[in-house]
Write a protein that holds these residues in place. Structure first.
Motif, PDB file in Angstrom:
ATOM      1  N   MET A   1       0.840  -1.194   0.000  1.00 45.76           N
ATOM      2  CA  MET A   1       0.000   0.000   0.000  1.00 45.76           C
ATOM      3  C   MET A   1       0.881   1.252   0.000  1.00 45.76           C
ATOM      4  SD  MET A   1      -3.131   0.725   2.562  1.00 45.76           S
ATOM      5  CE  MET A   1      -4.589   1.381   1.820  1.00 45.76           C
ATOM      6  N   LYS A   2       0.596   2.171  -0.911  1.00 46.32           N
ATOM      7  CA  LYS A   2       1.372   3.413  -0.979  1.00 46.32           C
ATOM      8  C   LYS A   2       1.075   4.228   0.272  1.00 46.32           C
ATOM      9  CE  LYS A   2       2.413   7.276  -4.003  1.00 46.32           C
ATOM     10  NZ  LYS A   2       2.032   8.010  -5.200  1.00 46.32           N
ATOM     11  N   HIS A   3       2.141   4.662   0.949  1.00 52.37           N
ATOM     12  CA  HIS A   3       1.966   5.359   2.228  1.00 52.37           C
ATOM     13  C   HIS A   3       3.170   6.248   2.520  1.00 52.37           C
ATOM     14  CE1 HIS A   3       4.592   2.056   3.289  1.00 52.37           C
ATOM     15  NE2 HIS A   3       5.002   2.809   4.291  1.00 52.37           N
ATOM     16  N   ASN A   4       2.991   7.050   3.543  1.00 47.82           N
ATOM     17  CA  ASN A   4       4.061   7.891   4.049  1.00 47.82           C
ATOM     18  C   ASN A   4       3.844   8.042   5.552  1.00 47.82           C
ATOM     19  OD1 ASN A   4       6.274   9.667   4.092  1.00 47.82           O
ATOM     20  ND2 ASN A   4       4.934  11.424   3.868  1.00 47.82           N
ATOM     21  N   PHE A   5       4.837   7.725   6.347  1.00 46.96           N
ATOM     22  CA  PHE A   5       4.728   7.907   7.789  1.00 46.96           C
ATOM     23  C   PHE A   5       5.189   9.307   8.167  1.00 46.96           C
ATOM     24  CE2 PHE A   5       5.296   3.150   7.923  1.00 46.96           C
ATOM     25  CZ  PHE A   5       4.000   2.895   8.327  1.00 46.96           C
TER      26      PHE A   5
END
Length: 127
Positions: free
Chosen positions: A71-75
């Motif tokens: 899943m494309k994400h950014n923390f």
């Protein structure tokens, strides 16, 4: 795009790991938001997921967000010790926050108002 989210105040990650693994196997969530993980400096892992975790250096409290590897994400780095944040891309940018407010350590009202004012658009707060 539909997104499956599991949220659980589990009162101890390792105490409930078996039940959590069953939930994952039965529901295949895209995102898992946990509160009261009760971990301090140890990084907790779930196979097939990446995570963002609070590190409050105590064995009580603690929050985590797990997102499926594909899943494309950014923390985001949290500016507080009571939440962790991730942005996921589900046709649009969606902010996910796992939040734990310890009832024995209330936050100042102004800090809570500021937190919620900063998180109003395309945001899901879990906890």
């Amino acid at each position: 795009m539909s997104v499956k989210i599991i949220q659980w105040n589990l009162n101890g990650f390792y105490n409930n790991l078996h039940e959590l693994q069953l939930l994952i196997r039965e529901n295949s969530p895209d995102i898992i938001a946990l509160q009261e993980t009760h971990h301090s400096t140890n990084i907790i892992r779930l196979k097939g997921y990446v995570s963002n975790q609070s590190n409050n250096n105590t064995t009580c409290g603690g929050t985590a967000i797990f997102i499926k590897n594909n899943m494309k994400h950014n923390f985001s780095n949290s500016t507080n010790n009571f939440s962790v944040t991730a942005e996921v891309y589900v046709g649009f940018k969606l902010k996910i926050i796992s939040l734990y407010l310890n009832p024995s350590e209330p936050l100042p009202r102004t800090e809570l108002i500021s937190f919620f004012a900063d998180n109003t658009h395309n945001c899901v707060i879990l906890g």
